[in-house]
Design a protein around this motif. Sequence first.
Motif, PDB file in Angstrom:
ATOM      1  N   ASP A  60      54.963  19.390   3.016  1.00 55.39           N
ATOM      2  CA  ASP A  60      55.201  17.979   4.273  1.00 55.39           C
ATOM      3  C   ASP A  60      56.734  18.917   4.751  1.00 55.39           C
ATOM      4  O   ASP A  60      57.161  18.697   5.500  1.00 55.39           O
ATOM      5  CB  ASP A  60      55.436  16.983   3.688  1.00 55.39           C
ATOM      6  N   TYR A  99      44.137  22.132   1.748  1.00 51.06           N
ATOM      7  CA  TYR A  99      43.534  21.092   0.893  1.00 51.06           C
ATOM      8  C   TYR A  99      43.953  20.029   0.090  1.00 51.06           C
ATOM      9  O   TYR A  99      43.514  19.355  -0.266  1.00 51.06           O
ATOM     10  CB  TYR A  99      44.554  22.539   0.467  1.00 51.06           C
ATOM     11  N   CYS A 100      45.003  19.774   0.877  1.00 53.53           N
ATOM     12  CA  CYS A 100      45.414  17.799   1.107  1.00 53.53           C
ATOM     13  C   CYS A 100      44.671  17.334   1.532  1.00 53.53           C
ATOM     14  O   CYS A 100      44.653  15.785   0.809  1.00 53.53           O
ATOM     15  CB  CYS A 100      47.164  18.510   1.638  1.00 53.53           C
ATOM     16  N   LYS A 101      43.931  17.304   2.590  1.00 56.37           N
ATOM     17  CA  LYS A 101      42.880  16.312   2.637  1.00 56.37           C
ATOM     18  C   LYS A 101      42.141  16.604   1.820  1.00 56.37           C
ATOM     19  O   LYS A 101      41.252  14.970   1.589  1.00 56.37           O
ATOM     20  CB  LYS A 101      42.358  17.093   4.285  1.00 56.37           C
ATOM     21  N   ASP A 111      46.542  21.873   4.906  1.00 54.88           N
ATOM     22  CA  ASP A 111      45.990  21.191   5.210  1.00 54.88           C
ATOM     23  C   ASP A 111      45.059  20.956   4.945  1.00 54.88           C
ATOM     24  O   ASP A 111      44.822  19.632   4.644  1.00 54.88           O
ATOM     25  CB  ASP A 111      46.671  20.365   7.151  1.00 54.88           C
ATOM     26  N   CYS A 117      51.718  19.002  -1.565  1.00 58.23           N
ATOM     27  CA  CYS A 117      50.738  18.477  -0.682  1.00 58.23           C
ATOM     28  C   CYS A 117      52.892  18.149   0.092  1.00 58.23           C
ATOM     29  O   CYS A 117      53.260  18.022   0.645  1.00 58.23           O
ATOM     30  CB  CYS A 117      50.329  17.175  -0.196  1.00 58.23           C
ATOM     31  N   LYS A 118      53.301  17.333  -0.953  1.00 60.04           N
ATOM     32  CA  LYS A 118      54.725  16.838  -1.060  1.00 60.04           C
ATOM     33  C   LYS A 118      56.118  18.250  -0.475  1.00 60.04           C
ATOM     34  O   LYS A 118      57.013  18.482   0.783  1.00 60.04           O
ATOM     35  CB  LYS A 118      55.816  16.174  -1.601  1.00 60.04           C
ATOM     36  N   LYS A 168      42.345  17.497  -1.382  1.00 58.24           N
ATOM     37  CA  LYS A 168      42.564  15.816  -2.264  1.00 58.24           C
ATOM     38  C   LYS A 168      42.337  17.058  -3.996  1.00 58.24           C
ATOM     39  O   LYS A 168      41.914  16.912  -4.898  1.00 58.24           O
ATOM     40  CB  LYS A 168      42.316  15.078  -2.935  1.00 58.24           C
ATOM     41  N   GLN A 184      46.617  28.971  -4.159  1.00 55.55           N
ATOM     42  CA  GLN A 184      47.485  28.101  -4.315  1.00 55.55           C
ATOM     43  C   GLN A 184      49.199  28.132  -4.584  1.00 55.55           C
ATOM     44  O   GLN A 184      50.048  28.188  -4.182  1.00 55.55           O
ATOM     45  CB  GLN A 184      47.376  26.570  -5.142  1.00 55.55           C
ATOM     46  N   VAL A 231      45.076  19.485  -4.415  1.00 52.98           N
ATOM     47  CA  VAL A 231      45.849  20.093  -5.053  1.00 52.98           C
ATOM     48  C   VAL A 231      46.364  18.865  -5.551  1.00 52.98           C
ATOM     49  O   VAL A 231      46.240  17.584  -5.796  1.00 52.98           O
ATOM     50  CB  VAL A 231      46.532  20.330  -4.143  1.00 52.98           C
ATOM     51  N   THR A 232      47.364  19.247  -5.957  1.00 54.20           N
ATOM     52  CA  THR A 232      49.171  18.156  -7.212  1.00 54.20           C
ATOM     53  C   THR A 232      50.041  17.422  -5.517  1.00 54.20           C
ATOM     54  O   THR A 232      49.747  18.089  -4.417  1.00 54.20           O
ATOM     55  CB  THR A 232      49.653  18.492  -7.409  1.00 54.20           C
ATOM     56  N   THR A 233      49.774  16.942  -6.334  1.00 57.60           N
ATOM     57  CA  THR A 233      50.948  15.121  -4.380  1.00 57.60           C
ATOM     58  C   THR A 233      51.977  16.437  -4.848  1.00 57.60           C
ATOM     59  O   THR A 233      52.647  16.108  -3.876  1.00 57.60           O
ATOM     60  CB  THR A 233      51.855  14.412  -5.509  1.00 57.60           C
TER      61      THR A 233
END
Length: 575
Positions: free
Chosen positions: A52, A37-39, A35, A48-49, A41, A78, A43-45
Motif C-alpha cells: 500500500d 496475495y493480500c486478498k 493485491d 500488505c502495508k 490473506k 513474495q 501474506v503478513t500484514t
Amino acid sequence: MSKWLIIWCILFGYTSTYSQSQKTGQIGLFYDHMDQYCKEKVVTTDFCKAVDFHRSRKRDSCYIYAGRALEIVKNQEQQDILHYIQGVSAIKKKLYTKALQNMNSISEDFKFSGLKNHKLGEIHLVLENYDQSIQYYKKWLDQHIGTKDEVFLKTAYHNLGVSYLHKKEFDTTEKYFSKELALIKEKDTFFVIVTKMELANAYYSQYRDEEAIALFKESYRLATLFHDIELKQNTAKNMAVVEKNRKRYQESVAYYIEYGKWKDSIWNRDKIWELTEKDKQLAIAQKEQEIQLQDEKIKRQKTQRNGLIIGSSLLLLFIGILGYFYKLLIGKKKLITEQKEQLDIANTTKDYLFSVVSHDLRSPVNALKRQHEKLLDHIAEKDLLGIKKTTDTAITLTESTSHLLNNVLHWSLEQSEQLFFEPETYPLKPILEHVISDYEYLATTKDIILNTTLDASILATVDKESLKIVLRNILDNAIKYTKNKGKITITSGNHATDKCYIEIKDTGAGIPPEILAKINSLHDITTDKIDRSKGVGLGLLLCHTLIKKNNGQILFDSEPGKGTTIKIVLPKGID
C-alpha cells in the motif's frame, strides 16, 4: 563552459520524469499480482502495508515495512516482490547501492524480471556503470519485443541514448534518441524539449554544430511557450553557452541574463529586473556626478565608511562568538538538568525497589525457611501427609515470591523505559484465555471455580504483553485472597462506542475502605509518595501504570467479607 558540461546539466531530470509515469502495463499486472496475495490473506500484514505504501509513493514507510516483512516471509516469490518494492523506494531515496543489493537479491525465476532489468538499467546509469546499464536495458528490450508500454519503452530508449552518449558512441546515441523521439506525441511538449536537447548535445559533442544549434534553438523556442521553469532555465543556459562558443558574446550575455531571471523569479520578475536595471543606471549616473564634483569628500567618506564597516563587522563577529558560547553553555546546563532529573527518578525507583525487596521478600523467605525445617521434621518422622502439605505450602510461597520478583523486574524496566511497548489491535478473548489458562491449576489446588463470559467480537488497541502483566497480577491477587471453594468470574464486553472492558470479580476477603481509597488514588501517584504501610504494593502500582500507558482506566470496588470487583476499561480497536 565545455560542451560536455551542457550535457551534464540536464542528464538525469528526464529519467526521474519517466519514473513517475502512470502505473499501467507491466506495473498494472504487478499490482494485480500483489493485491491477489493480500486478498487471499496468504501474506503478513507488513507485506500488505509495504504494498500500500509503495502504491501511494510513501517511500520511507514502504522501505521500512518491506524490510520488516523480509525478516518473516519465507516464500521466494513474495521475497522477490519485497526486494523489488524496497529497491524502488531506495532509488527514490537516492540509496543506489542499497537499491542495487535489493535488485540483485531477486531470483532468476522472478515472474516480473522485466521490471527488475529495467530498474537495474536505471541504477547502473546513475552509478555511471554505462556498460551494465546498456546490458540490462537491451535485455529488457529483448524480453518485450512488440510491447505497447510506451512509457517503459521511451525510458529504455532515452537511457540507452544517454549511456552511449557518455561512451561517445554517437551514431548509436542518435539512433536511440531518434527512436524515443518517434514515440513521443506532439502534445507531450516536455518530453519533446528534453529529447531534442539530448539529441542536440550528441550532435554538439561531435562538432556537428549546425544540426545541434538548430535543435537547441527549437528546444529554446518550445520552452518559452511551455510552463516548466526548469526547462526555460536549461534551454536559455544552453543557448548562452552555444553563443559564447560561437564568440557571439552579446547574444550569449542576453541568454545568460534570461537564465538568471528564470532562476531568481517565477512569474513577474522580468518587470522587476527592468526596474532594477533602470534604478541602477540612475544611481550610477548620480554617483559619477558626485565623484566628479566632490572627489576628495567621497574619499574621506569611503575611509570613514570602511572603518565603520570593519568595526561593525568585528563587533558582530565578537557578539556572534559570545552568542555561540552562550548557546553551548545553555545546552550543557539543560543537559545537566535533564540528567539530574533522570538520576533523581532512577534513585527514587531504586529506593522504592530496595524497600519492596527488603519488606516483601523478608516474610516469604522466613516462611520458606520454617517450611523446610518442618519438612525435615516430617521426613524424620516419615509423616507422608505432613511432607505433602508442607511441600504444597512451600510451592505456594515460591510462586508468590517469583511473582513479586517478576513485578520488580517489570517495574524496573518500565521506569527505565526499557519495557518494549507497541499498541496494536488484537481480539481480546484469546489474550484473556491465554492468561486464565496459566492460573487454572493454581485455582484447582484451592477448589476455586473460574467462570468466564468472554465476547469473541471485542477488539482492543493495546500492548498485548503489558496487558498480560496486569491480568496476571490481578488473577494472582484474586486467587491469593479467595478462600477455598470460592469463585472468580471473568467477563468482557462493550463499555461505550469507543471503549471495551474486562471485569474480574472474586468472593475473597475484600479490601477495607481506607485501603480501597488509597488504591483508587494511584492514577497519578509517584513512587516517592507511596506509603507502603497502607497496603499499596508494587503489583497494584504496576497495574495502574501499565493501564494508563495503554490509554485505559482501572477501577476497584470492594466490600470487606464479600469480595472485590476490578474493572479495566480499554480503547476499542477498529476491524
